[in-house]
Enzyme design. Structure first.
Site, PDB file in Angstrom:
ATOM      1  N   GLY A 284     -14.178  22.148 -20.172  1.00 51.42           N
ATOM      2  CA  GLY A 284     -14.623  21.170 -21.178  1.00 51.42           C
ATOM      3  C   GLY A 284     -15.475  21.806 -22.274  1.00 51.42           C
TER       4      GLY A 284
ATOM      5  N   LEU B 190     -18.284  20.579 -23.671  1.00 55.34           N
ATOM      6  CA  LEU B 190     -19.684  20.510 -23.248  1.00 55.34           C
ATOM      7  C   LEU B 190     -19.883  21.189 -21.891  1.00 55.34           C
ATOM      8  CD1 LEU B 190     -22.595  19.487 -23.417  1.00 55.34           C
ATOM      9  CD2 LEU B 190     -21.804  17.288 -22.509  1.00 55.34           C
TER      10      LEU B 190
ATOM     11  N   ASP C 160     -10.274  16.245  -7.199  1.00 54.94           N
ATOM     12  CA  ASP C 160      -9.456  15.255  -7.902  1.00 54.94           C
ATOM     13  C   ASP C 160     -10.375  14.108  -8.298  1.00 54.94           C
ATOM     14  OD1 ASP C 160      -7.816  13.248  -8.756  1.00 54.94           O
ATOM     15  OD2 ASP C 160      -6.544  13.200  -6.962  1.00 54.94           O
TER      16      ASP C 160
ATOM     17  N   ALA D  47     -13.966  13.347 -18.904  1.00 57.40           N
ATOM     18  CA  ALA D  47     -13.685  12.072 -19.569  1.00 57.40           C
ATOM     19  C   ALA D  47     -12.288  12.125 -20.161  1.00 57.40           C
ATOM     20  CB  ALA D  47     -14.706  11.814 -20.684  1.00 57.40           C
TER      21      ALA D  47
ATOM     22  N   THR E  90     -10.906  11.878 -23.396  1.00 56.48           N
ATOM     23  CA  THR E  90     -11.552  11.978 -24.710  1.00 56.48           C
ATOM     24  C   THR E  90     -10.578  11.894 -25.896  1.00 56.48           C
ATOM     25  OG1 THR E  90     -11.467  14.392 -24.539  1.00 56.48           O
ATOM     26  CG2 THR E  90     -13.527  13.342 -23.875  1.00 56.48           C
TER      27      THR E  90
ATOM     28  N   TYR F  84     -11.202   3.799 -25.944  1.00 60.93           N
ATOM     29  CA  TYR F  84     -12.121   4.876 -25.525  1.00 60.93           C
ATOM     30  C   TYR F  84     -13.552   4.327 -25.409  1.00 60.93           C
ATOM     31  CZ  TYR F  84     -15.069   9.058 -25.998  1.00 60.93           C
ATOM     32  OH  TYR F  84     -16.036  10.027 -25.826  1.00 60.93           O
TER      33      TYR F  84
ATOM     34  N   LYS G 162     -15.694   3.799 -21.944  1.00 62.41           N
ATOM     35  CA  LYS G 162     -16.945   4.559 -21.765  1.00 62.41           C
ATOM     36  C   LYS G 162     -18.113   3.596 -21.520  1.00 62.41           C
ATOM     37  CE  LYS G 162     -17.686   8.464 -22.204  1.00 62.41           C
ATOM     38  NZ  LYS G 162     -17.708   9.579 -21.199  1.00 62.41           N
TER      39      LYS G 162
HETATM   40  N1  LIG Z   1     -16.452  15.688 -28.022  1.00 60.34           N
HETATM   41  C1  LIG Z   1     -17.207  14.794 -28.654  1.00 60.34           C
HETATM   42  O1  LIG Z   1     -17.325  14.821 -29.891  1.00 60.34           O
HETATM   43  C2  LIG Z   1     -17.953  13.745 -27.885  1.00 60.34           C
HETATM   44  C3  LIG Z   1     -18.663  12.770 -28.598  1.00 60.34           C
HETATM   45  C4  LIG Z   1     -19.376  11.800 -27.887  1.00 60.34           C
HETATM   46  C5  LIG Z   1     -19.389  11.816 -26.502  1.00 60.34           C
HETATM   47  N2  LIG Z   1     -18.679  12.770 -25.837  1.00 60.34           N
HETATM   48  C6  LIG Z   1     -18.698  12.721 -24.368  1.00 60.34           C
HETATM   49  O2  LIG Z   1     -19.200  13.956 -23.887  1.00 60.34           O
HETATM   50  C7  LIG Z   1     -18.561  14.304 -22.654  1.00 60.34           C
HETATM   51  C8  LIG Z   1     -17.941  15.688 -22.758  1.00 60.34           C
HETATM   52  O3  LIG Z   1     -16.985  15.677 -23.815  1.00 60.34           O
HETATM   53  P1  LIG Z   1     -16.155  16.980 -24.178  1.00 60.34           P
HETATM   54  O4  LIG Z   1     -15.826  16.906 -25.622  1.00 60.34           O
HETATM   55  O5  LIG Z   1     -16.824  18.189 -23.627  1.00 60.34           O
HETATM   56  O6  LIG Z   1     -14.824  16.682 -23.376  1.00 60.34           O
HETATM   57  P2  LIG Z   1     -13.541  17.623 -23.198  1.00 60.34           P
HETATM   58  O7  LIG Z   1     -13.742  18.939 -23.862  1.00 60.34           O
HETATM   59  O8  LIG Z   1     -12.363  16.808 -23.596  1.00 60.34           O
HETATM   60  O9  LIG Z   1     -13.561  17.886 -21.649  1.00 60.34           O
HETATM   61  C9  LIG Z   1     -13.210  16.900 -20.767  1.00 60.34           C
HETATM   62  C10 LIG Z   1     -13.106  17.526 -19.396  1.00 60.34           C
HETATM   63  O10 LIG Z   1     -12.510  16.539 -18.574  1.00 60.34           O
HETATM   64  C11 LIG Z   1     -11.496  17.165 -17.818  1.00 60.34           C
HETATM   65  N3  LIG Z   1     -10.426  16.237 -17.475  1.00 60.34           N
HETATM   66  C12 LIG Z   1      -9.756  15.418 -18.315  1.00 60.34           C
HETATM   67  N4  LIG Z   1      -8.824  14.732 -17.631  1.00 60.34           N
HETATM   68  C13 LIG Z   1      -8.923  15.143 -16.334  1.00 60.34           C
HETATM   69  C14 LIG Z   1      -8.252  14.791 -15.150  1.00 60.34           C
HETATM   70  N5  LIG Z   1      -7.289  13.856 -15.124  1.00 60.34           N
HETATM   71  N6  LIG Z   1      -8.613  15.422 -14.026  1.00 60.34           N
HETATM   72  C15 LIG Z   1      -9.596  16.334 -14.025  1.00 60.34           C
HETATM   73  N7  LIG Z   1     -10.270  16.715 -15.098  1.00 60.34           N
HETATM   74  C16 LIG Z   1      -9.936  16.107 -16.243  1.00 60.34           C
HETATM   75  C17 LIG Z   1     -10.958  18.244 -18.712  1.00 60.34           C
HETATM   76  O11 LIG Z   1     -10.277  19.181 -17.902  1.00 60.34           O
HETATM   77  P3  LIG Z   1      -8.916  19.888 -18.413  1.00 60.34           P
HETATM   78  O12 LIG Z   1      -9.352  20.871 -19.462  1.00 60.34           O
HETATM   79  O13 LIG Z   1      -8.379  20.511 -17.186  1.00 60.34           O
HETATM   80  O14 LIG Z   1      -8.061  18.783 -18.985  1.00 60.34           O
HETATM   81  C18 LIG Z   1     -12.236  18.767 -19.339  1.00 60.34           C
HETATM   82  O15 LIG Z   1     -12.859  19.707 -18.509  1.00 60.34           O
HETATM   83  C19 LIG Z   1     -17.558  13.184 -22.383  1.00 60.34           C
HETATM   84  O16 LIG Z   1     -18.161  12.231 -21.549  1.00 60.34           O
HETATM   85  C20 LIG Z   1     -17.324  12.549 -23.742  1.00 60.34           C
HETATM   86  O17 LIG Z   1     -16.957  11.198 -23.623  1.00 60.34           O
HETATM   87  C21 LIG Z   1     -17.966  13.720 -26.487  1.00 60.34           C
END
Ligand SMILES: NC(=O)c1ccc[n+]([C@@H]2O[C@H](COP(=O)([O-])OP(=O)(O)OC[C@H]3O[C@@H](n4cnc5c(N)ncnc54)[C@H](OP(=O)(O)O)[C@@H]3O)[C@@H](O)[C@H]2O)c1
Length: 294
Positions: free
Chosen positions: A17, A19, A43, A67, A69, A132, A136
């Protein structure tokens, strides 16, 4: 304030991910035993698998960065979004209560409708405009409804940082190929650097904070302002033209204004988050070069 050295944290989403990877690094810098886990280790949709993971790792803290995302795709995949964004935090919360583990869960500015014109506090009325955002918010509510106090829900926004593609990364790469780009100027938010978010989240842990907190860098920007600042910092000769949201129709509706107020965070930690512009410089100068060479 508690000493976190030697405590153990599992980071769900920590291997892949945006973050999660940075959070793992920053926890290690604080001498916390940080175990990044991904879909090959557990899982997220199986309670038995989550129980086995908690029994195996025996953590003091569970950080949930997993998440669904993909904001637009979620409009067509509501069930998948619900399972990851609502059911997973609900199950994790229940298991953390059972095992006596602190849960740190991340949420989003998309829980708001964006009709305000001053920064959103933790107490402001939520009204998500997308699947989304809805899923959330439901995840937050499920955790808060458990009758368990030892959780942190950290609302954040507009993330950029090392290890994985993000808005700034994509803009810089496009700007290198093109003479001009058009970017949306009528959505304003709180751009946030993942290493800062990770450090600020760890500070909340040190102060044994509980409940919901907004954690973002300070200042506000439109996507166009963020893009312009990134391209300027990289000294790329590409013109960025502002366009309205209507120029790029998307499936999911986004809040036109979602700047988050971090007063509550500052009151607990004594830290004022640094400006996003300063953090962006760090990203461009320190991370982006390595990122592009990957
Ligand atoms: N990015 C933003 O701008 C943003 C803004 C506001 C809030 N947030 C929140 O911050 C948090 C982190 O966001 P992020 O951008 O770091 O997210 P991200 O890069 O999309 O990472 C999501 C993680 O979830 C895993 N995942 C997704 N589907 C899965 C599944 N079915 N089984 C197991 N693992 C799964 C992904 O693994 P894989 O790589 O294996 O798919 C990845 O490690 C989230 O709660 C998000 O809602 C993010």
């Amino acid at each position: 304030m508690i000493d976190l050295a030697g405590k153990k944290a599992v980071i769900l989403g920590g291997r892949t991910g945006l973050l999660g990877q940075t959070l793992t690094e920053r926890l290690k810098l604080q001498e916390i035993i940080a175990v990044p886990l991904s879909r090959s280790d557990f899982d997220p949709l199986s309670e038995a698998s989550l129980v086995a993971m908690l029994e195996r790792e025996e953590p003091d803290f569970v950080f949930n960065t997993v998440a669904y995302t993909m904001v637009d795709q979620a409009e067509d995949e509501e069930n998948k979004a619900h399972l990851l964004n609502t059911t997973l935090p609900a199950t994790l919360g229940r298991l953390c209560k059972q095992f006596g583990i602190k849960l740190i869960h991340f949420s989003t500015d998309f829980v708001f409708d964006g009709k305000k014109d001053s920064p959103y506090t933790e107490e402001d009325q939520t009204n998500p405009q997308s699947v989304y955002g809805e899923t959330k918010l439901a995840g937050e509510e499920r955790i808060m409804g458990l009758g368990y106090e030892d959780f942190l829900i950290i609302r954040t926004a507009w993330l950029f940082g090392p290890h994985k593609s993000n808005f700034v990364y994509k803009i810089v790469n496009m700007a290198e190929e093109r003479d001009n780009l058009t970017v949306v100027h009528d959505q304003n938010g709180s751009p946030t650097y993942t290493p800062d978010l990770a450090d600020y989240s760890i500070e909340l842990l040190k102060y044994e904070a509980r409940g919901i907190f907004n954690v973002v860098n300070s200042g506000k920007a439109s996507w166009c302002e963020l893009a312009t600042e990134a391209v300027d910092s990289c000294a790329i000769n590409c013109r960025i033209d502002p366009v309205p949201t209507s120029a790029y129709p998307t499936k999911a509706k986004r809040p036109p204004y979602s700047v988050l107020d971090t007063t509550k965070f500052s009151e607990v930690t004594g830290i004022k988050p640094r400006p996003w512009v300063q953090a962006l410089r760090d990203y461009v100068y320190n991370d982006l070069k390595d990122h592009q060479e990957d």
